[in-house]
Design an enzyme around this catalytic site. Structure first.
Site, short mmCIF file in Angstrom:
data_model
loop_
_atom_site.label_atom_id
_atom_site.label_comp_id
_atom_site.label_asym_id
_atom_site.label_seq_id
_atom_site.Cartn_x
_atom_site.Cartn_y
_atom_site.Cartn_z
N CYS A 156 14.01 -15.45 8.17
CA CYS A 156 13.25 -14.34 9.63
C CYS A 156 12.61 -15.15 9.85
CB CYS A 156 12.33 -13.45 8.82
SG CYS A 156 13.30 -12.34 7.90
N1 COA Z 1 10.49 7.26 0.77
C1 COA Z 1 9.48 7.87 -0.50
N2 COA Z 1 8.75 7.05 -0.59
C2 COA Z 1 8.70 6.19 -1.14
C3 COA Z 1 9.89 5.53 -0.28
C4 COA Z 1 10.44 6.16 0.71
N3 COA Z 1 11.17 5.07 1.56
N4 COA Z 1 9.61 3.80 -0.60
C5 COA Z 1 9.55 3.63 -1.68
N5 COA Z 1 9.00 4.84 -2.08
C6 COA Z 1 7.48 5.32 -3.26
C7 COA Z 1 7.56 3.87 -3.55
O1 COA Z 1 8.01 4.45 -4.91
C8 COA Z 1 6.39 4.13 -4.48
O2 COA Z 1 5.90 4.93 -5.55
P1 COA Z 1 4.78 5.17 -6.57
O3 COA Z 1 4.10 4.63 -6.09
O4 COA Z 1 5.11 6.60 -7.55
O5 COA Z 1 5.77 3.59 -7.35
C9 COA Z 1 4.91 4.74 -3.36
O6 COA Z 1 6.01 5.00 -2.28
C10 COA Z 1 4.98 2.99 -2.84
O7 COA Z 1 5.63 1.92 -2.56
P2 COA Z 1 5.47 0.89 -2.18
O8 COA Z 1 6.74 0.10 -2.34
O9 COA Z 1 4.56 -0.17 -3.23
O10 COA Z 1 4.82 0.65 -0.81
P3 COA Z 1 4.37 -0.30 0.13
O11 COA Z 1 3.11 0.46 1.10
O12 COA Z 1 4.21 -1.27 0.26
O13 COA Z 1 4.94 -0.53 1.53
C11 COA Z 1 7.10 -2.06 2.37
C12 COA Z 1 6.57 -0.79 1.47
C13 COA Z 1 8.43 -2.55 1.82
C14 COA Z 1 7.41 -1.03 3.60
C15 COA Z 1 5.99 -3.27 2.80
O14 COA Z 1 5.46 -3.33 0.96
C16 COA Z 1 5.64 -3.97 3.41
O15 COA Z 1 6.59 -4.35 4.67
N6 COA Z 1 6.10 -5.58 2.59
C17 COA Z 1 6.11 -6.29 3.54
C18 COA Z 1 7.81 -6.26 3.69
C19 COA Z 1 8.16 -8.23 4.50
O16 COA Z 1 7.44 -8.35 5.85
N7 COA Z 1 9.31 -8.71 3.97
C20 COA Z 1 9.44 -9.15 4.59
C21 COA Z 1 11.50 -9.10 4.89
S1 COA Z 1 11.78 -10.03 5.88
#
Ligand code: COA
Length: 372
Positions: A156
């Protein structure tokens, strides 16, 4: 040492967009099919069902509302769940080159420069569709650019690392003009069958034209300073590579696509980036009050809100820290350049801003610019 300016940017945006609702309908159809196919194993407790995705979760967790993709039908086909892109003959332009050339041409048009007057093309992206010859050399040829060209990959952060690389060569005098191009076909290395990440990425290409800052009369951004940093982490990883055949691992495996521990990334990258920007500003004598705009990497709205507040010491005002991720999703290295390209023309002479990208590696790159 010569001075450096950004004199043009270009963005190629694919025609097809997928809304969260469309994405979730396709994902849930895939999940239902999988669960029906594996009903006995699920009933016996030998397998977990594939859970449904939710558009409300996606927008709340990421701020993403839609993404542009090179092929929509393949991604939304529950029996396929990946883009369908026809293979091309070796003597036809590669896909990355084609979309990269479009972005480069727009940057050249904005800067009023002929491709023949460019001395360097860097194709900086988070994945390259082949190992060699470099995509950058193909782009150089398709454009009719001079000099030399090479590929680089810092995930990225590829765009800002590419800008620093090109800017350093312009400063030293070894080149006069460079194009840094970021063709990102993220849809082809995203696992659309994994609800934890299926909403994250989109496709796009961006290009930045850099020139020696000497006698420029057209509007431009002076590159005041650049800074890059890395710190190893496995929390964002893609294991696809040329050793897979040697490892007898050519099948459809999850680790051939984007993998991340999103929560850890969130927690670890935020302090890294906030500190990086604060130190870069301090070393350049730039105070928070001097900053007119922040063009951040476009991965997650909450992350950007946090970084903006940390850097400015207050809530960013409307338009001070523009996000484009609601429309484009995460486009890897291209995100901060789209934000810059679409939200910088209104700045006044003397206004200062920072382009900052961050991601896998971990890596973080920042470019301080002043409007002229
Ligand atoms: N729909 C519904 N529920 C979902 C889901 C979806 N598409 N994806 C995940 N969930 C659920 C998970 O299973 C989890 O359930 P649980 O609490 O029962 O285990 C819950 O939602 C929370 O998931 P989590 O992964 O902890 O969510 P989050 O708030 O961390 O958001 C991201 C996920 C990826 C958006 C976030 O972590 C993020 O943006 N991180 C940084 C990413 C980044 O910058 N990456 C660089 C890439 S280059």
């Amino acid at each position: 040492m010569f001075k450096v300016a950004i004199t043009g940017t270009g963005v190629f945006t694919p025609k097809d967009a997928i809304t969260n609702d469309e994405l979730v309908v396709a994902f849930n159809a895939y999940a239902d099919k999988q669960n029906a196919k594996n009903a006995d194993a699920i009933a016996a407790g030998d397998m977990d069902p594939v859970p449904h995705s939710s558009a409300d979760f996606i927008v709340a967790a990421s701020g993403i509302e839609q993404r542009y993709v090179l092929n929509k039908s393949g991604i939304l086909d529950p029996d396929r769940m990946s883009p369908s892109l026809a293979p091309r003959e070796d003597d036809a332009p590669s896909i990355m080159a084609e979309i990269g050339v479009d972005a480069c041409q727009k940057a050249l048009d904005e800067g009023g420069i002929d491709a023949a007057d460019v001395d360097l093309v860097i194709c900086a992206a988070s994945n390259h569709e082949r190992a060699y010859p470099a995509i950058a050399v193909e782009i150089q040829q398709l454009l009719g650019a001079g000099g030399f060209a090479f590929d680089m990959n810092v995930a990225c952060s590829s765009a800002t690392f590419g800008i620093q690389t090109a800017a350093d060569m312009i400063k030293s005098g070894s080149i006069r003009r460079a194009l840094v191009v970021n063709p990102e076909i993220c849809s082809a290395h995203l696992e659309w069958r994994d609800r934890d990440c299926h909403f994250i990425f989109g496709d796009v290409a961006t290009a930045t034209l850099l020139e020696r800052d000497e006698g420029l009369t057209k509007p431009h951004f002076k590159v005041k300073s650049t800074r890059c940093a890395t710190q190893f982490s496995n929390n964002i990883r893609n294991n696809n590579g040329f050793l897979r055949r040697a490892h007898d691992q050519m099948g459809d495996q999850r680790d051939m696509q984007f993998m991340q521990n999103g929560r850890k990334v969130f927690k670890e990258v935020l302090p890294l980036v906030s500190r990086h920007i604060a130190e870069h500003m301090a070393d350049e004598g730039v105070q928070a009050d001097d900053l007119n705009r922040l063009w951040l990497h476009q991965a997650n709205k909450t992350m950007n809100d946090y970084i903006g507040k940390k850097v400015l010491g207050r809530e960013p005002a409307e338009g001070e820290q523009p996000n484009i991720l609601q429309d484009y999703a995460n486009t890897s290295s291209a995100g901060s350049i789209i934000a810059f390209s679409q939200n910088s023309k209104d700045l006044q002479a003397g206004d200062t801003g920072i382009i900052c990208s961050f991601g896998a590696g971990y890596s973080v790159g920042s470019v301080i610019v002043t409007r002229s």
